[in-house]
Design a protein around this motif. Sequence first.
Motif, PDB file in Angstrom:
ATOM      1  N   ARG A 115       0.722  -1.295  -0.184  1.00  0.00           N
ATOM      2  CA  ARG A 115      -0.079   0.121  -0.017  1.00  0.00           C
ATOM      3  C   ARG A 115       0.844   1.148  -0.050  1.00  0.00           C
ATOM      4  O   ARG A 115       0.688   2.162  -0.675  1.00  0.00           O
ATOM      5  CB  ARG A 115      -0.862   0.093   1.256  1.00  0.00           C
ATOM      6  CG  ARG A 115      -2.042  -1.098   1.153  1.00  0.00           C
ATOM      7  CD  ARG A 115      -3.110  -1.064   2.413  1.00  0.00           C
ATOM      8  NE  ARG A 115      -4.078  -1.787   2.038  1.00  0.00           N
ATOM      9  CZ  ARG A 115      -5.101  -2.011   2.928  1.00  0.00           C
ATOM     10  NH1 ARG A 115      -5.067  -1.164   4.189  1.00  0.00           N
ATOM     11  NH2 ARG A 115      -5.854  -2.854   3.046  1.00  0.00           N
ATOM     12  N   GLU A 116       1.920   1.496   0.820  1.00  0.00           N
ATOM     13  CA  GLU A 116       2.846   2.439   0.845  1.00  0.00           C
ATOM     14  C   GLU A 116       3.565   2.857  -0.595  1.00  0.00           C
ATOM     15  O   GLU A 116       3.594   3.870  -1.122  1.00  0.00           O
ATOM     16  CB  GLU A 116       3.943   2.244   1.885  1.00  0.00           C
ATOM     17  CG  GLU A 116       4.675   3.309   1.947  1.00  0.00           C
ATOM     18  CD  GLU A 116       5.976   3.199   3.069  1.00  0.00           C
ATOM     19  OE1 GLU A 116       6.905   4.081   3.293  1.00  0.00           O
ATOM     20  OE2 GLU A 116       5.638   2.367   3.806  1.00  0.00           O
ATOM     21  N   GLY A 117       3.870   1.518  -1.141  1.00  0.00           N
ATOM     22  CA  GLY A 117       4.750   1.710  -2.567  1.00  0.00           C
ATOM     23  C   GLY A 117       3.653   2.324  -3.422  1.00  0.00           C
ATOM     24  O   GLY A 117       3.923   3.215  -4.279  1.00  0.00           O
ATOM     25  N   GLU A 118       2.316   1.697  -3.354  1.00  0.00           N
ATOM     26  CA  GLU A 118       1.324   2.094  -4.501  1.00  0.00           C
ATOM     27  C   GLU A 118       0.999   3.700  -4.221  1.00  0.00           C
ATOM     28  O   GLU A 118       0.935   4.488  -5.194  1.00  0.00           O
ATOM     29  CB  GLU A 118       0.215   1.141  -4.343  1.00  0.00           C
ATOM     30  CG  GLU A 118       0.328  -0.140  -4.712  1.00  0.00           C
ATOM     31  CD  GLU A 118      -1.014  -0.992  -4.499  1.00  0.00           C
ATOM     32  OE1 GLU A 118      -1.903  -0.451  -3.918  1.00  0.00           O
ATOM     33  OE2 GLU A 118      -0.978  -2.038  -4.993  1.00  0.00           O
ATOM     34  N   PHE A 119       0.803   4.051  -2.889  1.00  0.00           N
ATOM     35  CA  PHE A 119       0.612   5.499  -2.657  1.00  0.00           C
ATOM     36  C   PHE A 119       1.681   6.236  -3.118  1.00  0.00           C
ATOM     37  O   PHE A 119       1.362   7.568  -3.664  1.00  0.00           O
ATOM     38  CB  PHE A 119       0.592   5.531  -1.283  1.00  0.00           C
ATOM     39  CG  PHE A 119       0.480   7.013  -0.851  1.00  0.00           C
ATOM     40  CD1 PHE A 119      -0.919   7.622  -0.941  1.00  0.00           C
ATOM     41  CD2 PHE A 119       1.241   7.825  -0.149  1.00  0.00           C
ATOM     42  CE1 PHE A 119      -1.149   9.132  -0.631  1.00  0.00           C
ATOM     43  CE2 PHE A 119       1.112   9.059   0.193  1.00  0.00           C
ATOM     44  CZ  PHE A 119      -0.024   9.901  -0.166  1.00  0.00           C
ATOM     45  N   VAL A 120       2.847   6.101  -3.032  1.00  0.00           N
ATOM     46  CA  VAL A 120       3.992   7.024  -3.459  1.00  0.00           C
ATOM     47  C   VAL A 120       4.229   6.764  -4.946  1.00  0.00           C
ATOM     48  O   VAL A 120       4.322   7.849  -5.522  1.00  0.00           O
ATOM     49  CB  VAL A 120       5.447   6.172  -3.022  1.00  0.00           C
ATOM     50  CG1 VAL A 120       6.609   7.227  -3.525  1.00  0.00           C
ATOM     51  CG2 VAL A 120       5.365   6.241  -1.591  1.00  0.00           C
ATOM     52  N   VAL A 121       3.976   5.816  -5.633  1.00  0.00           N
ATOM     53  CA  VAL A 121       3.956   5.830  -6.868  1.00  0.00           C
ATOM     54  C   VAL A 121       3.020   6.570  -7.608  1.00  0.00           C
ATOM     55  O   VAL A 121       2.970   7.343  -8.579  1.00  0.00           O
ATOM     56  CB  VAL A 121       3.949   4.276  -7.389  1.00  0.00           C
ATOM     57  CG1 VAL A 121       3.892   4.139  -9.108  1.00  0.00           C
ATOM     58  CG2 VAL A 121       5.390   3.454  -7.250  1.00  0.00           C
ATOM     59  N   GLY A 122       1.675   6.462  -7.137  1.00  0.00           N
ATOM     60  CA  GLY A 122       0.706   7.169  -7.451  1.00  0.00           C
ATOM     61  C   GLY A 122       0.702   8.436  -7.302  1.00  0.00           C
ATOM     62  O   GLY A 122       0.073   9.427  -8.329  1.00  0.00           O
ATOM     63  N   LEU A 123       1.231   9.031  -6.048  1.00  0.00           N
ATOM     64  CA  LEU A 123       1.408  10.316  -5.881  1.00  0.00           C
ATOM     65  C   LEU A 123       2.492  10.948  -6.998  1.00  0.00           C
ATOM     66  O   LEU A 123       2.244  12.010  -7.449  1.00  0.00           O
ATOM     67  CB  LEU A 123       2.181  10.589  -4.402  1.00  0.00           C
ATOM     68  CG  LEU A 123       2.278  11.866  -3.909  1.00  0.00           C
ATOM     69  CD1 LEU A 123       0.884  12.522  -3.782  1.00  0.00           C
ATOM     70  CD2 LEU A 123       2.942  11.888  -2.663  1.00  0.00           C
ATOM     71  N   ALA A 124       3.611  10.315  -7.317  1.00  0.00           N
ATOM     72  CA  ALA A 124       4.461  10.579  -8.174  1.00  0.00           C
ATOM     73  C   ALA A 124       3.840  10.720  -9.717  1.00  0.00           C
ATOM     74  O   ALA A 124       4.016  11.766 -10.390  1.00  0.00           O
ATOM     75  CB  ALA A 124       5.478   9.617  -8.327  1.00  0.00           C
ATOM     76  N   ILE A 125       2.963   9.783 -10.019  1.00  0.00           N
ATOM     77  CA  ILE A 125       2.267   9.990 -11.256  1.00  0.00           C
ATOM     78  C   ILE A 125       1.479  11.157 -11.319  1.00  0.00           C
ATOM     79  O   ILE A 125       1.143  11.759 -12.203  1.00  0.00           O
ATOM     80  CB  ILE A 125       1.322   8.552 -11.561  1.00  0.00           C
ATOM     81  CG1 ILE A 125       2.492   7.618 -11.711  1.00  0.00           C
ATOM     82  CG2 ILE A 125       0.472   8.639 -12.685  1.00  0.00           C
ATOM     83  CD1 ILE A 125       1.676   6.128 -11.892  1.00  0.00           C
ATOM     84  N   THR A 126       0.756  11.334 -10.151  1.00  0.00           N
ATOM     85  CA  THR A 126      -0.350  12.550 -10.054  1.00  0.00           C
ATOM     86  C   THR A 126       0.401  14.000 -10.454  1.00  0.00           C
ATOM     87  O   THR A 126       0.084  14.758 -11.009  1.00  0.00           O
ATOM     88  CB  THR A 126      -1.010  12.535  -8.777  1.00  0.00           C
ATOM     89  OG1 THR A 126      -1.846  11.221  -8.497  1.00  0.00           O
ATOM     90  CG2 THR A 126      -1.914  13.726  -8.563  1.00  0.00           C
ATOM     91  N   PHE A 127       1.548  14.087  -9.545  1.00  0.00           N
ATOM     92  CA  PHE A 127       2.149  15.247  -9.589  1.00  0.00           C
ATOM     93  C   PHE A 127       3.024  15.507 -11.004  1.00  0.00           C
ATOM     94  O   PHE A 127       3.273  16.563 -11.515  1.00  0.00           O
ATOM     95  CB  PHE A 127       3.273  15.365  -8.525  1.00  0.00           C
ATOM     96  CG  PHE A 127       2.577  15.875  -7.481  1.00  0.00           C
ATOM     97  CD1 PHE A 127       2.433  17.345  -7.119  1.00  0.00           C
ATOM     98  CD2 PHE A 127       1.967  15.324  -6.599  1.00  0.00           C
ATOM     99  CE1 PHE A 127       1.757  17.880  -6.134  1.00  0.00           C
ATOM    100  CE2 PHE A 127       1.252  15.614  -5.252  1.00  0.00           C
ATOM    101  CZ  PHE A 127       1.061  16.851  -5.168  1.00  0.00           C
ATOM    102  N   THR A 128       3.433  14.419 -11.799  1.00  0.00           N
ATOM    103  CA  THR A 128       4.078  14.486 -13.078  1.00  0.00           C
ATOM    104  C   THR A 128       2.786  14.862 -13.932  1.00  0.00           C
ATOM    105  O   THR A 128       3.278  15.620 -14.932  1.00  0.00           O
ATOM    106  CB  THR A 128       4.375  12.909 -13.367  1.00  0.00           C
ATOM    107  OG1 THR A 128       5.303  12.527 -12.819  1.00  0.00           O
ATOM    108  CG2 THR A 128       5.118  12.877 -14.835  1.00  0.00           C
ATOM    109  N   LEU A 129       1.835  14.444 -13.698  1.00  0.00           N
ATOM    110  CA  LEU A 129       0.417  14.803 -14.680  1.00  0.00           C
ATOM    111  C   LEU A 129       0.362  16.308 -14.325  1.00  0.00           C
ATOM    112  O   LEU A 129       0.133  17.191 -15.305  1.00  0.00           O
ATOM    113  CB  LEU A 129      -0.832  14.204 -14.346  1.00  0.00           C
ATOM    114  CG  LEU A 129      -1.868  14.401 -15.074  1.00  0.00           C
ATOM    115  CD1 LEU A 129      -1.740  14.519 -16.576  1.00  0.00           C
ATOM    116  CD2 LEU A 129      -3.210  13.621 -14.611  1.00  0.00           C
ATOM    117  N   LEU A 130       0.577  16.646 -13.158  1.00  0.00           N
ATOM    118  CA  LEU A 130       0.374  18.341 -12.818  1.00  0.00           C
ATOM    119  C   LEU A 130       1.403  19.050 -13.509  1.00  0.00           C
ATOM    120  O   LEU A 130       1.064  20.091 -14.207  1.00  0.00           O
ATOM    121  CB  LEU A 130       0.672  18.340 -11.403  1.00  0.00           C
ATOM    122  CG  LEU A 130       0.649  19.898 -10.803  1.00  0.00           C
ATOM    123  CD1 LEU A 130      -0.659  20.944 -11.171  1.00  0.00           C
ATOM    124  CD2 LEU A 130       1.063  20.069  -9.355  1.00  0.00           C
ATOM    125  N   GLY A 131       2.620  18.667 -13.408  1.00  0.00           N
ATOM    126  CA  GLY A 131       3.612  19.180 -14.356  1.00  0.00           C
ATOM    127  C   GLY A 131       3.263  19.408 -15.873  1.00  0.00           C
ATOM    128  O   GLY A 131       3.683  20.457 -16.242  1.00  0.00           O
TER     129      GLY A 131
END
Length: 254
Positions: free
Chosen positions: A85-101
């Motif tokens: 769960r922690e890894g999925e959260f971190v990767v999901g967060l990275a994808i989310t902010f990459t999309l923001l960029g």
Amino acid sequence: MSSSEYAKRLQVPWYLSWPFIVVSMIFWPLGVLLLVMRLARDRHASISTGRILKVVGIVVMLVFAIGGYSYYQEQQNLYGDTLGREGEFVVGLAITFTLLGFILWRFGNKLVYRGKMVREYLDVIVNKRFFEIDEIARIVSKRPDKVASEIGFLIRTGYLPDAYLNEGAKRVVVPAVERHLAMEADLERRMEAQTGEARQSEAPSANHRISETPERSAVPPVPRLVTCRSCGANNIVTPGHPRECEFCGSLISE
């Protein structure tokens, strides 16, 4: 002028202030929405922040894309295919902010084009005073229908205040430029009158010898054309009396 004073002058609510928008980027869908709302009100910012948004977008994309991929690779090496769960959260967060960029980068590109377009048309229409659509199209190397559409956008968004397109005559009517022409003619008459008065006061009298220089009344400051640093349009400004640019709302002074 501070950012808070500028916001008050624009009548911007607190939730559209730049500090709040920056903080709201933590929840980026809200931040992007507030950013769009702010730029819809702020003509100056909408043509001057494009490059900043592009750079910020690229940095955010690179940091979170590289960081997220590195974290994913590290988790794969340690735990295999299971992230947890922690890894999925971190990767999901990275994808989310990459999309923001990516969104900020694309939006910045759009604003860069808008800024270039605004400056180009204001220079041709306000500074060089071409009003015929076909003539403007020839100067900017675009189709007349494209030019009419983009000038219509400038009118709707306030960059050409009180202007309108005369479709029958295929020309744009800009009352601000007409005011400039009238004021320039008035200034020319005033300057000619002041020059004539100065010559008369300097001419010696035929019956009296002038031993002292006559006292001259203080000459009021003469308005002059000043180019806005933001949009490039000429404005009539009285020295010592800062004012807003008629076309983009930036503060200008002589």
